[in-house]
Write an enzyme that holds these catalytic residues in place. Structure first.
Site, PDB file in Angstrom:
ATOM      1  N   GLU A  82      32.458  -1.983 -31.722  1.00  0.00           N
ATOM      2  CA  GLU A  82      32.197  -1.194 -30.511  1.00  0.00           C
ATOM      3  C   GLU A  82      32.774  -1.761 -29.212  1.00  0.00           C
ATOM      4  O   GLU A  82      32.046  -2.244 -28.343  1.00  0.00           O
ATOM      5  CB  GLU A  82      30.690  -0.958 -30.341  1.00  0.00           C
ATOM      6  CG  GLU A  82      30.097  -0.099 -31.422  1.00  0.00           C
ATOM      7  CD  GLU A  82      28.762   0.546 -31.032  1.00  0.00           C
ATOM      8  OE1 GLU A  82      28.249   0.254 -29.938  1.00  0.00           O
ATOM      9  OE2 GLU A  82      28.257   1.347 -31.818  1.00  0.00           O
ATOM     10  N   GLU A  97      28.134   2.909 -38.668  1.00  0.00           N
ATOM     11  CA  GLU A  97      26.759   2.988 -38.180  1.00  0.00           C
ATOM     12  C   GLU A  97      26.399   4.441 -37.963  1.00  0.00           C
ATOM     13  O   GLU A  97      27.224   5.236 -37.505  1.00  0.00           O
ATOM     14  CB  GLU A  97      26.567   2.270 -36.832  1.00  0.00           C
ATOM     15  CG  GLU A  97      26.566   0.780 -36.919  1.00  0.00           C
ATOM     16  CD  GLU A  97      26.258   0.110 -35.575  1.00  0.00           C
ATOM     17  OE1 GLU A  97      25.535   0.708 -34.745  1.00  0.00           O
ATOM     18  OE2 GLU A  97      26.760  -1.004 -35.371  1.00  0.00           O
TER      19      GLU A  97
HETATM   20  C1  NOJ Z   1      25.456   0.203 -31.841  1.00  0.00           C
HETATM   21  C2  NOJ Z   1      25.464  -1.269 -32.018  1.00  0.00           C
HETATM   22  O1  NOJ Z   1      26.555  -1.675 -32.767  1.00  0.00           O
HETATM   23  C3  NOJ Z   1      24.174  -1.838 -32.551  1.00  0.00           C
HETATM   24  O2  NOJ Z   1      24.196  -3.189 -32.305  1.00  0.00           O
HETATM   25  C4  NOJ Z   1      23.008  -1.130 -31.901  1.00  0.00           C
HETATM   26  O3  NOJ Z   1      21.780  -1.704 -32.248  1.00  0.00           O
HETATM   27  C5  NOJ Z   1      23.028   0.322 -32.316  1.00  0.00           C
HETATM   28  N1  NOJ Z   1      24.269   0.925 -31.874  1.00  0.00           N
HETATM   29  C6  NOJ Z   1      21.884   1.147 -31.740  1.00  0.00           C
HETATM   30  O4  NOJ Z   1      21.957   1.138 -30.364  1.00  0.00           O
END
Ligand code: NOJ
Length: 486
Positions: A204, A392
């Protein structure tokens, strides 16, 4: 009629009823009936079902076995930066409980686990001498996963930058960090690629660079002026590219590498040709500083023109490194960006109804199951990507255990059922999505939100570290067993 349910051949799926005793939730109901699955709703054979976490969010053991401090240790220990002053000092104590956590995965039936490696465990100062004890934790974790039939997918950077690199040169503001990241990536690949066959470089860009160096709500908590900020963006994608090259140079043959990016997922407001094309244009422009330059090896004209004198400085060699060929693309998908066609210079506008738009517990997490269709569809269509993972997807909810100790997170189940239905639609259309990693295996440190926003399939009692499967864990286990949502 294809959709005449009575003319379909239904497949009986053996074993769905026999859910593990480790999943006590709604056990009686689950045991009742063998499930039936419509073939048209199946995911492809061999679809890789997984779950995900990240080092700083679960490991704890912040000073153990020679781990150096990261920018998240510093940031979370700074008063006022996280909700209730939460830190990752202990988190889920996964560093000590990883064997128990692997058993949770096994009970879920996941075939793959996406975790991240803490750079400051392996190189406590970011660069220089490695710390073998730090790497050993990942050796133990990987061995435990493999012994339980779970494929490890390792992310090399999930935001826990060694503090020393922030102190000397400003972290990702400096090109030295891109180069140090590549050395660290090469070192890890050299030592783990006999067993870890799939690596993600960076998690990200669109979060850690934007929130950490521009909005100051994530570590290192900066608000850089535009030119320095754009240069930081550039160093992040350069770090990715150099790491791809270092992994290829140091890993065992056949090691595969990609990234995990929270692209802006542009969905057409109405699924017709004009809006669909607008969503494709928007995908390139709204992801210009990260995914687009990685895929195309150039910044878009509109991005450079918009930045003007503040545009990043780069060389042709940089662009070549940044666009090093990948084996797959990982996309973290939570929310949609709705796009409509218009006659503005770029031919699109992002729109959303401001006040009534539904969201989950995290206010940023607006709901749009179509994102799991249009995200991979646009990546495959625009950049001809042949292998995509959803690295994710999941949601926060206000989980409260009921009297029987179970969290009945029906809202999370609704969210997942709808999102996964759109993912199945993508695979049925031939979009090459090969796997899905649900965020998250268990509740954990949700960055600036501390421990308030829970994303887990397992409820974690932070007093006792007890993990309890939620209703959504039972739901996900059934999805995996059936290879189908409905
Ligand atoms: C993206 C992130 O990569 C992760 O670390 C985070 O907990 C989740 N989204 C939820 O916000």
């Amino acid at each position: 009629m294809d959709n005449d349910i009575s003319r379909r051949t239904f497949a009986k799926v053996a074993g769905v009823a026999a859910l593990s005793t480790a999943m006590p939730t709604v056990a009686a109901a689950e045991a009742a009936e063998p499930a039936i699955v419509a073939p048209g709703r199946l995911f492809p054979r061999g679809f890789l079902w997984g779950s995900a976490t990240a080092a700083y969010q679960v490991e704890g053991a912040a000073t153990e076995d020679g781990r150096g401090p990261s920018i998240w240790d510093t940031f979370s220990h700074t008063p006022g930066k996280t909700v209730n002053g939460a830190t990752g000092d202990i988190a889920d104590d996964h560093y000590h409980r990883y064997k128990e956590d692997v058993q949770l995965m096994k009970a879920l039936g996941v075939k793959a686990y996406r975790f991240s490696i803490a750079w400051p465990r392996v190189f406590p100062q970011g660069s220089g001498a490695p710390n073998p004890k730090g790497l050993d934790f990942y050796n133990r974790l990987v061995d435990e996963l493999l012994a339980n039939g779970i494929k490890p997918f390792a992310t090399l950077y999930h935001w826990d930058l060694p503090q020393a690199l922030q102190d000397n040169g400003g972290g990702w503001e400096s090109r030295n960090t891109s180069e140090a990241f590549a050395r660290y990536a090469g070192y890890v690949a050299q030592h783990l690629s006999d067993r870890v066959r799939n690596f993600f470089t960076i998690n990200e860009f669109g979060a850690f660079v934007e929130l950490g160096y521009n909005n100051s709500i994530h570590a290192p908590g900066l608000r850089l002026p535009p030119a320095r900020f754009n240069q930081t963006r550039h160093h992040a994608v350069l770090g990715h590219g150099l790491a791809v090259q270092a992994i290829r140079a140091n890993a065992k043959p056949g090691t595969r590498v990609g990234l995990a990016e929270n692209m802006t997922i542009c969905c057409p407001v109405i699924e017709n040709e004009a809006h669909t094309k607008a969503a494709e244009r928007a995908t390139r422009e709204m992801n210009a500083p990260y995914m687009t330059v990685i895929q195309e090896g150039k910044y878009t004209d509109a991005y450079l023109a918009g930045a003007g004198a503040d545009a990043p400085r780069f060389t042709a060699a940089d662009l070549k490194s940044i666009s090093s060929p990948l084996d797959f693309v990982g996309i973290n998908i939570y929310t949609p960006t709705w796009v409509r066609a218009d006659d503005s210079p770029l031919g699109f506008t992002a729109v959303k109804n401001p006040n009534s738009y539904p969201h989950m517990l995290s206010s940023w997490l607006t709901i749009g199951p179509e994102a799991l269709y249009w995200g991979p569809r646009n990546v495959a269509k625009i950049w001809k990507v042949k292998e995509i993972y959803i690295t994710e997807n999941g949601c926060s909810s206000s989980d409260v255990p009921a009297a029987d100790g179970i969290v009945y997170d029906t809202d999370r189940v609704v969210y997942l059922r709808n999102y996964l239905s759109h993912l199945q639609r993508a695979t049925a259309d031939g979009i090459p999505v090969k796997g899905y990693f649900l965020w998250s295996l268990m509740d954990n440190f949700e960055w600036a939100d501390g421990y308030t926003n829970r994303f887990g399939l397992h409820y974690v009692d932070y007093e006792t570290q007890k993990r309890t499967p939620k209703l959504s864990a039972s739901f996900y286990r059934e999805v995996i067993t059936r290879n189908s949502v409905a």
